[in-house]
Scaffold this active site. Structure first.
Site, PDB file in Angstrom:
ATOM      1  N   PHE A   1       0.859  -1.181   0.000  1.00 28.52           N
ATOM      2  CA  PHE A   1       0.000   0.000   0.000  1.00 28.52           C
ATOM      3  C   PHE A   1       0.895   1.230   0.000  1.00 28.52           C
ATOM      4  CE2 PHE A   1      -2.332   3.551   1.746  1.00 28.52           C
ATOM      5  CZ  PHE A   1      -3.490   3.510   0.995  1.00 28.52           C
TER       6      PHE A   1
ATOM      7  N   LYS B   1       2.959  11.782   6.349  1.00 25.24           N
ATOM      8  CA  LYS B   1       2.170  11.634   7.566  1.00 25.24           C
ATOM      9  C   LYS B   1       2.767  12.396   8.744  1.00 25.24           C
ATOM     10  CE  LYS B   1      -0.209   7.382   6.220  1.00 25.24           C
ATOM     11  NZ  LYS B   1      -1.455   8.057   5.794  1.00 25.24           N
TER      12      LYS B   1
ATOM     13  N   ASP C   1       9.615   3.105   1.578  1.00 22.63           N
ATOM     14  CA  ASP C   1       8.424   3.896   1.902  1.00 22.63           C
ATOM     15  C   ASP C   1       8.230   3.842   3.416  1.00 22.63           C
ATOM     16  OD1 ASP C   1       5.914   4.895   2.431  1.00 22.63           O
ATOM     17  OD2 ASP C   1       4.930   3.910   0.741  1.00 22.63           O
TER      18      ASP C   1
END
Length: 417
Positions: free
Chosen positions: A153, A267, A238
């Protein structure tokens, strides 16, 4: 998603039901939130519009690593709001340079390319890898390949969903972007076998978050680093969810003892206040891009840079990383006590845990709804798995209380079966 939201929310108080009904009437139904309407927050706790408090054990998927309304981050944002918030990259601003310098020093890298959202940062990393492959390795334009992992994801843009394993993310959204080769997560030999003369990069989550906090074998990342170095292929990590303190280190790659060629961050880099993301790493890779070839109006804006700098300063002391490591050890110990008592398995590193609910007891959604009734906010994924990622500032007693609520919920479901 319920087809009859009026029935689903019939048990709610009038204020909550009205607020949710307004969202349902005017917003696209691309989310299925738990039926709580948050009004304010402080630290690890939030308060809804009726005045009831809830312990936040999701932290906006790690975007709120440092808690709601952290005073240092709020002060940085407030101060910058009174100065200037946006110039575009057509001009320099006095906040961006110090932010980039501090972030590069924290990570031990050479160069920073700022963007806004995590998906933008992933797209940026892909573009950089392809451009590097073309200009440095001599791969023909349009021929570059990136190796990705099954069950990944990385976001929901058209390019990213092109290599997603999730049917819900893909169905109906084609045609898809070519240039990606998928291999099983955790299998370094499969990566080695998939590398060809057209391969420019391997893109990997050090821990797969959306998949249910899947921690790969200990040798996986070190082997990836060795293979990519030997084959002159970029390793892109990531760390949008796993980075910036979540796993008890600045990056999960630190725990694995490796340094990738590029980190993808987002984030928590915005402190839960503004969207901030970046690709950071080798200057000879990031430096291939030329003026006009990539950018963003809001990328590197003064407000984002001011908050991002304050985030870096929080991490420079190592206190957040230590706190996540110590509390995470305690959390995983407590959760493992529930295996065989409603839980099938527990996975995690630092303050990040994936727990598999016995599907004979309940779905993950049902457990999250029951936790909501007890004042705990959590999120399910893939049917029977729940992710726990409380803010790093959470108190140990509050963490214990949350696990106690989970134990009581599991016992209640067991008594009904």
């Amino acid at each position: 998603m319920s087809d009859d939201r009026g029935t689903e929310h019939a048990h709610l108080d009038d204020r909550t039901a009205t607020a949710i009904a307004l969202e349902d009437a005017r917003l696209a139904h691309n989310y299925h939130p738990l039926p709580v309407v948050v009004e304010s927050g402080s630290g690890a706790w939030v308060t809804d519009i009726t005045g009831r408090r809830f312990l936040d054990c999701l932290a906006a998927y790690s975007a709120v690593n440092f808690g709601h309304g952290h005073p240092d981050l709020v002060a940085a944002a407030r101060d910058q709001l009174e100065r200037i918030t946006l110039t575009s990259r057509a001009f320099h601003n006095d906040r961006l340079g110090p932010f980039a310098e501090a972030l590069a020093a924290l990570a031990g890298v050479e160069m920073v390319l700022p963007m806004n959202t995590g998906a933008e940062a992933v797209e940026t990393a892909i573009k950089l890898a392809r451009l590097w492959g073309h200009r440095v390795k001599g791969i023909a334009d349009g021929e570059a390949e990136v190796i990705v992992m099954s069950e990944n994801f990385h976001g929901r843009t058209t390019t990213i969903i092109s290599f997603s394993s999730d049917a819900a993310a893909r169905d109906g959204f084609g045609p898809f972007t070519p240039g990606f080769v998928t291999v099983p997560y955790g299998d370094a030999d499969a990566v080695a076998d998939a590398i060809t003369e057209r391969t420019v990069a391997v893109l990997v989550e050090p821990i797969q978050g959306e998949a249910g906090i899947i921690v790969p074998p200990a040798e996986f990342l070190p082997n990836l680093r060795r293979i990519t170095h030997e084959r002159d292929v970029l390793l892109i990590a990531d760390e949008i969810q796993s980075g910036l303190g979540r796993t008890g280190a600045t990056f999960q790659c630190d725990n694995a003892g490796i340094i990738p060629d590029l980190y993808v961050l987002g984030k928590a880099l915005g402190g839960g206040i503004v969207p901030v993301s970046a690709v950071i790493g080798r200057a000879d890779v990031i430096g291939v891009v030329r003026p006009g070839e990539h950018g963003s109006t809001f990328g590197g804006n003064p407000l984002a840079a001011a908050v991002g700098l304050a985030v870096v300063e929080l991490l420079e002391t190592g206190e957040m990383q230590r706190r996540s490591r110590e509390l995470g050890t305690h959390l995983l110990h407590r959760l493992n006590e529930l295996v065989g008592h409603g839980l099938l398995a527990v996975r995690g590193v630092g303050l990040w845990a994936g727990i598999d609910i016995d599907p004979q007891l309940a779905t993950g959604r049902e457990v999250c709804e029951a936790l909501l009734e007890r004042g705990v906010l959590a999120k399910d994924t893939h049917g029977s798995t729940i992710r726990l990622a409380p803010p790093i500032v959470i108190e140990r007693d509050d963490l214990d209380w949350a696990v106690d609520q989970l134990a009581d919920v599991l016992e209640a479901f067991a008594s009904r079966s």
